[in-house]
Design an enzyme around this catalytic site. Structure first.
Site, PDB file in Angstrom:
ATOM      1  N   HIS A 190       0.832  -1.207   0.000  1.00  0.00           N
ATOM      2  CA  HIS A 190       0.000   0.000   0.000  1.00  0.00           C
ATOM      3  C   HIS A 190       0.869   1.262   0.000  1.00  0.00           C
ATOM      4  O   HIS A 190       0.750   2.123  -0.868  1.00  0.00           O
ATOM      5  CB  HIS A 190      -0.917  -0.030   1.236  1.00  0.00           C
ATOM      6  CG  HIS A 190      -1.732   1.209   1.425  1.00  0.00           C
ATOM      7  ND1 HIS A 190      -3.096   1.238   1.263  1.00  0.00           N
ATOM      8  CD2 HIS A 190      -1.382   2.480   1.749  1.00  0.00           C
ATOM      9  CE1 HIS A 190      -3.545   2.464   1.474  1.00  0.00           C
ATOM     10  NE2 HIS A 190      -2.517   3.244   1.775  1.00  0.00           N
ATOM     11  N   GLU A 191       1.753   1.349   0.981  1.00  0.00           N
ATOM     12  CA  GLU A 191       2.527   2.586   1.142  1.00  0.00           C
ATOM     13  C   GLU A 191       3.482   2.821  -0.026  1.00  0.00           C
ATOM     14  O   GLU A 191       3.676   3.953  -0.462  1.00  0.00           O
ATOM     15  CB  GLU A 191       3.292   2.587   2.469  1.00  0.00           C
ATOM     16  CG  GLU A 191       2.401   2.613   3.706  1.00  0.00           C
ATOM     17  CD  GLU A 191       1.431   3.782   3.747  1.00  0.00           C
ATOM     18  OE1 GLU A 191       1.679   4.812   3.100  1.00  0.00           O
ATOM     19  OE2 GLU A 191       0.398   3.651   4.430  1.00  0.00           O
ATOM     20  N   HIS A 241       1.959   4.626  -2.814  1.00  0.00           N
ATOM     21  CA  HIS A 241       1.985   6.096  -2.744  1.00  0.00           C
ATOM     22  C   HIS A 241       3.300   6.639  -3.323  1.00  0.00           C
ATOM     23  O   HIS A 241       3.321   7.675  -3.974  1.00  0.00           O
ATOM     24  CB  HIS A 241       1.818   6.576  -1.302  1.00  0.00           C
ATOM     25  CG  HIS A 241       0.440   6.351  -0.737  1.00  0.00           C
ATOM     26  ND1 HIS A 241      -0.704   6.715  -1.404  1.00  0.00           N
ATOM     27  CD2 HIS A 241       0.034   5.808   0.432  1.00  0.00           C
ATOM     28  CE1 HIS A 241      -1.762   6.406  -0.657  1.00  0.00           C
ATOM     29  NE2 HIS A 241      -1.346   5.850   0.458  1.00  0.00           N
ATOM     30  N   HIS A 288       2.956   6.642  -6.932  1.00  0.00           N
ATOM     31  CA  HIS A 288       2.097   7.759  -7.350  1.00  0.00           C
ATOM     32  C   HIS A 288       2.938   9.038  -7.522  1.00  0.00           C
ATOM     33  O   HIS A 288       2.830   9.742  -8.518  1.00  0.00           O
ATOM     34  CB  HIS A 288       1.015   7.960  -6.283  1.00  0.00           C
ATOM     35  CG  HIS A 288      -0.253   8.569  -6.801  1.00  0.00           C
ATOM     36  ND1 HIS A 288      -1.446   8.459  -6.134  1.00  0.00           N
ATOM     37  CD2 HIS A 288      -0.538   9.294  -7.908  1.00  0.00           C
ATOM     38  CE1 HIS A 288      -2.390   9.092  -6.814  1.00  0.00           C
ATOM     39  NE2 HIS A 288      -1.865   9.610  -7.891  1.00  0.00           N
TER      40      HIS A 288
HETATM   41 ZN    ZN Z   1      -2.479   5.304   2.146  1.00  0.00          ZN
END
Ligand code: ZN
Length: 705
Positions: A493-494, A497, A500
């Site tokens: 998940h992290e 980012h 992104h």
């Molecule tokens: Zn998050």
């Protein structure tokens, strides 16, 4: 989870596929090599110049703010006849971006420095920068200059038009377009509102509810709780503080005596109610009032206007559709819990009450879904897991990561990587990894942007830099760092980012990765969580560190999924109950807010979505999120999650499954790359190739279609 032939095939070629068409560097490429490669493409790869002492940090921030003020004053003082989009809106974006970068540095230092004085300086400067930003929103001179350009309606490309429109919208939302007297009135109401919400939080912090029980009354509660400091009283009783979440949870999940659970549940849902119920009413009325003065029907319409959902009605419809979709699974889950209660109490007509849900959920997990989470750690040694995730993300997004010697790091063990486009070798950005705990460091898991990407004054591109801060278990003398399955999910998940930030290619900083609406920003990372529940993905890297031939058995993964799904509809509807009460409070006019019975409305939301609360309680009084931070935005978490699963389903259906490069590249181009340069709803549909749907989310919860 079913296996797909396509995914297996991809798996076999995965190892072979990572042969990159990248220009060769010397054996170990250095930062300078990548900087030279970037320069050849008219790009710059510049790392932040981290301050080393508190004074240096203060000087750096103060200089940045002073330079920004000077530049902004010059911007506003330009000859009105000579104002252009470039010397107003675009210049504003570039000036504020430099403050953003220094703020990122100061924020990172506050969360990561080894030196307490540095961390304190970082925190103090963050407050200063935030205050500067609020002042900036209300600077009339800048507003007038920007408005003059906007009023002249220059012919602009789509991205510039969007930058201009959003900036003017933010002025309207701040009240700058109102006549002076009305503007002053709105500012006063905002201050009143802020005082009320602060008081609401203080009342929560001050609320106490000590309840003393005998050992017998607490039967079932773990011994470790009874032995915790402050619990055992001189009279031999045990004190449960209903206001302390882990106390309340220990009782709710474990106390066999329903009367004990009921007492703690009621005490907790009566906390702060005398003070906070009337306060919440004032808050809701004030918000409706402010919204109406700014030209909106309700506070939800005001808040959600800049979100993906766009208005309160769309958010309400989202909650209602999901509520209905989950109903059959929710009913079945509650019946399973009820049967456990029937079995335990011997009463055929037993009902699941508010203080029973956690208790019987815990029993269900222990009896039916006992998974040895510690044993599972052996399959996730840190380095192999990180390398495995890197291989996957490099493959699906067409990238190459190279570790380089960092010129400076804030703590020992911090690593630096450069990201390149795999096909062309062009550098795309850099990221730091700061993965293990230490004294004084940020104690969660998060991506901290270090430097925004954007077009430079000379027309080149300044590449983004990010940092990932995590707190994985440190290795011990005889064992490597071993992650839990939940840790692996967090890592996927992290690091999503970080991707992104690395992949966003907006011209304007205000349209970069994290500028996307708040109800979307988590979606790409929530999507990547799906990877770690897939055997084909896990088999690419997860192996017992003591015997790397040993993969996680399919049955173990299946039980993990089953355990997650066992009460997933309830868990989702619990989240929904908060979203529904939030929208009920904030989708009303001022007149209706004045007539509203806050407790009745919020308790009704709990009853509709989950289980009726105990009579004579006021859950809302001790729930801080709707007063501070998530007002009219609570729906956003599930909104993003539903979209995340919808996006993941495209990978799932692709020939290569979660390792499909074509779909990965489409995600890179349609979602990450464009950032906030266009409406995100359109980006998501371009990626999906169809309208959005809740179907995949419902399947993930375990609803078979
Ligand atoms: Zn998050």
């Amino acid at each position: 989870m079913t296996t797909r032939p396509g995914a297996l095939r991809t798996l076999l070629v995965l190892a072979a596929a990572i042969v990159w068409q990248v220009p060769a560097f010397a054996a170990t490429p250095s930062l300078a090599d990548f900087q030279a490669a970037a320069a050849r493409e008219h790009m710059s790869l510049t790392l932040p110049d981290y301050a080393r002492t508190p004074d240096e940090l203060r000087a750096r921030v103060n200089t940045a703010l002073k330079e920004a003020d000077t530049a902004l004053t010059a911007l506003a003082a330009q000859d009105p006849a000579k104002l252009t989009f470039a010397n107003t809106f675009a210049a504003f974006d570039a000036i504020t971006a430099r403050v953003g970068d220094v703020s990122a540095m100061s924020g990172t230092i506050a969360e990561s420095s080894l030196d307490q004085a540095m961390r304190d300086a970082g925190n103090e400067l963050n407050v200063q920068i935030e205050g500067w930003g609020v002042g900036l929103d209300y600077r009339e001179d800048i507003y007038r200059a920007l408005k003059a350009v906007a009023d002249a309606k220059p012919k602009l490309d789509a991205e510039s038009q969007r930058l201009m429109d959003e900036q003017m919208l933010s002025y309207r939302r701040a009240g700058l377009t109102l006549p002076a007297a009305q503007k002053t009135e709105v500012e006063k109401l905002r201050k009143d509102l802020s005082a009320l919400t602060t008081q609401f939080a203080i009342n929560i912090n001050e609320a106490r509810a000590p309840l003393d029980f005998t050992a017998e009354e607490l039967a079932g509660v773990p011994q470790s709780f009874l032995e915790s400091p402050g619990v055992k009283q001189p009279d031999g009783k045990f004190r449960v503080m209903a206001n302390v979440t882990w106390h309340a949870t220990a009782v709710a999940e474990n106390a066999d005596n329903p009367e004990t659970r009921k007492q703690v549940n009621i005490a907790r849902t009566q906390l702060a109610r005398e003070k906070n119920v009337p306060l919440m009413k004032q808050i809701v009325v004030l918000r409706a009032d402010i919204a109406e003065r700014l030209g909106y029907a309700t506070w939800a319409d005001y808040v959600i206007e800049v979100k993906m959902a766009k208005n309160g009605a769309t958010a309400v419809k989202f909650e209602e559709d999901l509520l209905a979709g989950l109903q059959p699974k929710f009913t079945a889950e509650m019946e399973t819990l009820r049967q456990l209660k029937v079995k335990q109490t011997g009463q055929a007509d037993a009902q699941i009450l508010a203080w029973d849900v956690s208790y019987y959920t815990n029993r269900l997990m222990k009896e039916k879904y006992a998974i040895d989470k510690e044993e599972l750690r052996n399959f996730f040694p840190y380095q192999a897991t990180l390398d495995g995730m890197f291989a996957i993300y490099q493959k699906i997004f067409g990238l190459k990561f190279t570790q380089i010697d960092p010129p400076y790091v804030w703590a020992e063990g911090v690593q630096l990587y450069v990201v390149q486009d795999a096909a062309s070798g062009v550098p795309m950005g850099a990221f730091y990894l700061d993965m293990f705990p230490r004294e004084g460091k940020y104690n969660h898991f998060a991506c901290f942007p270090q430097k925004a990407g954007g077009v430079t004054a000379a027309g080149g591109y300044d590449l983004p830099v990010a940092a990932l801060m995590c707190n994985f278990p440190a290795p011990s003398a005889d064992k490597p760092s071993l992650l839990t399955h939940a840790d692996v999910e967090t890592l996927f998940h992290e690091f999503g980012h970080v991707m992104h930030v690395m992949l966003s290619r907006s011209r304007y900083v205000a349209q970069g990765a994290f500028s996307v609406p708040g109800d979307f920003v988590e979606a790409p990372s929530q999507m990547l969580e799906a990877w770690v529940w897939d055997k084909a993905v896990l088999d690419t890297f997860a192996a017992d560190y003591r015997d790397p031939e040993k993969k996680i058995p399919a049955a173990t993964i299946a039980s993990l999924v089953e355990a997650r799904q066992a009460t997933a509809a309830y868990a989702t509807r619990r989240q929904q109950s908060f979203g529904i009460m939030d929208l009920a409070l904030h989708t009303v006019s001022k007149a209706d807010a004045e007539k509203m019975d806050i407790v009745a409305v919020t308790n009704a939301a709990l009853t509709r979505a989950t289980v009726a609360p105990a009579p004579d309680t006021a859950f809302i009084a001790y729930f801080g999120h709707l007063a501070n931070g998530y007002e009219a935005g609570y729906y956003g978490y599930l909104w993003a999650k539903v979209m995340a699963l919808d996006m993941a389903s495209v990978f799932k259906a692709a020939p290569g499954g979660f390792l499909d490069e074509k779909v990965g590249m489409r995600l890179r181009n349609e979602i990450y790359g464009v950032g906030h340069t266009r409406d995100v709803a359109g980006s998501v549909e371009s990626f999906l190739g169809r309208p959005r749907s809740q179907q995949a989310f419902l399947e993930d919860v375990g609803i078979k279609q």
